[in-house]
Design a protein around this motif. Structure first.
Motif, short mmCIF file in Angstrom:
data_model
loop_
_atom_site.label_atom_id
_atom_site.label_comp_id
_atom_site.label_asym_id
_atom_site.label_seq_id
_atom_site.Cartn_x
_atom_site.Cartn_y
_atom_site.Cartn_z
N ASP A 129 49.62 48.81 34.74
CA ASP A 129 50.77 48.92 33.85
C ASP A 129 50.73 50.20 33.04
O ASP A 129 51.77 50.76 32.72
N SER A 130 49.55 50.70 32.69
CA SER A 130 49.46 51.91 31.89
C SER A 130 49.95 53.12 32.69
O SER A 130 50.20 54.17 32.14
N GLN A 131 50.09 52.96 34.01
CA GLN A 131 50.59 54.03 34.86
C GLN A 131 52.09 53.89 35.12
O GLN A 131 52.67 54.68 35.85
N GLN A 132 52.70 52.90 34.50
CA GLN A 132 54.12 52.69 34.69
C GLN A 132 54.92 53.84 34.09
O GLN A 132 54.50 54.50 33.16
N LYS A 133 56.09 54.06 34.63
CA LYS A 133 56.96 55.13 34.13
C LYS A 133 57.65 54.69 32.85
O LYS A 133 57.93 53.51 32.67
N VAL A 134 57.87 55.66 31.97
CA VAL A 134 58.49 55.40 30.68
C VAL A 134 59.67 56.36 30.50
O VAL A 134 59.76 57.38 31.18
N CYS A 157 75.11 62.05 19.07
CA CYS A 157 74.63 62.89 20.19
C CYS A 157 73.57 62.11 20.96
O CYS A 157 72.48 61.85 20.44
N HIS A 158 73.91 61.76 22.18
CA HIS A 158 73.01 60.95 23.00
C HIS A 158 72.45 61.78 24.16
O HIS A 158 73.21 62.32 24.96
N PHE A 159 71.13 61.88 24.23
CA PHE A 159 70.45 62.53 25.35
C PHE A 159 70.14 61.48 26.40
O PHE A 159 69.52 60.46 26.07
N LEU A 160 70.57 61.70 27.63
CA LEU A 160 70.20 60.79 28.72
C LEU A 160 68.71 60.88 28.93
O LEU A 160 68.10 61.93 28.70
N ASN A 161 68.11 59.80 29.38
CA ASN A 161 66.68 59.86 29.68
C ASN A 161 66.45 59.80 31.18
O ASN A 161 67.36 59.55 31.94
N PHE A 162 65.23 60.07 31.57
CA PHE A 162 64.77 59.90 32.94
C PHE A 162 63.41 59.27 32.85
O PHE A 162 62.81 59.21 31.77
N LEU A 163 62.89 58.78 33.94
CA LEU A 163 61.59 58.12 33.92
C LEU A 163 60.50 59.08 34.36
O LEU A 163 60.68 59.87 35.29
N CYS A 164 59.37 59.00 33.68
CA CYS A 164 58.21 59.83 34.04
C CYS A 164 56.95 59.06 33.72
O CYS A 164 56.97 58.07 32.99
N THR A 165 55.86 59.51 34.28
CA THR A 165 54.55 58.95 33.97
C THR A 165 53.96 59.79 32.84
O THR A 165 53.79 60.99 33.00
#
Length: 130
Positions: A32-37, A119-127
């Motif tokens: 789980d600690s390697q999950q994307k955030v 002002c909303h910044f879209l996010n993306f997933l990363c490790t």
């Protein structure tokens, strides 16, 4: 087998099962600690304004940057650093390629949401880096 011997055998089996479950749970936590955030691509504070403007021009040629133009929700603060962060992040969020968050060394990835007010910044997933 006497009753207390049967109970001992059952207890030993139960303890073994609990130990196995504990090992599996530890492995799951480790995974789980390697999950994307959620992540965002932002301009580095040390970047040169001329390089940032070049990055803005490139990103905005490939994504919608109307929010950092006059009357846009993300115009303020009205400076190159902020506009580069918005443009860079918009470009990366649309492409979904965190590895492209470089822009000639003027950008980096953060897990802190830079959005504010309307002002909303879209996010993306990363490790996340450890």
């Amino acid at each position: 087998m006497a009753f207390h011997q049967k109970m001992s055998a059952c207890s030993a089996m139960l303890i073994m099962m609990m130990m196995m479950l504990s090992i599996e749970t530890s492995a799951a936590r480790s995974y789980d600690s390697q999950q994307k955030v959620p992540c965002w691509c932002v301009a580095l504070a040390t970047a040169d304004d001329t390089q940032l403007q070049a990055g803005i021009d490139y990103a905005c040629a490939h994504t919608d940057c109307r929010d950092i133009q006059a009357g846009g929700l993300c115009l303020d603060p009205d400076n190159v650093q902020w506009h580069a962060s918005f443009a860079y992040n918009s470009y990366i969020a649309v492409k979904q390629t965190p590895s492209d968050c470089y822009f000639n060394g003027t950008a980096g990835i953060t897990t802190k949401n830079p959005s504010h007010g309307s002002c909303h910044f879209l996010n993306f997933l990363c490790t996340p880096a450890h």
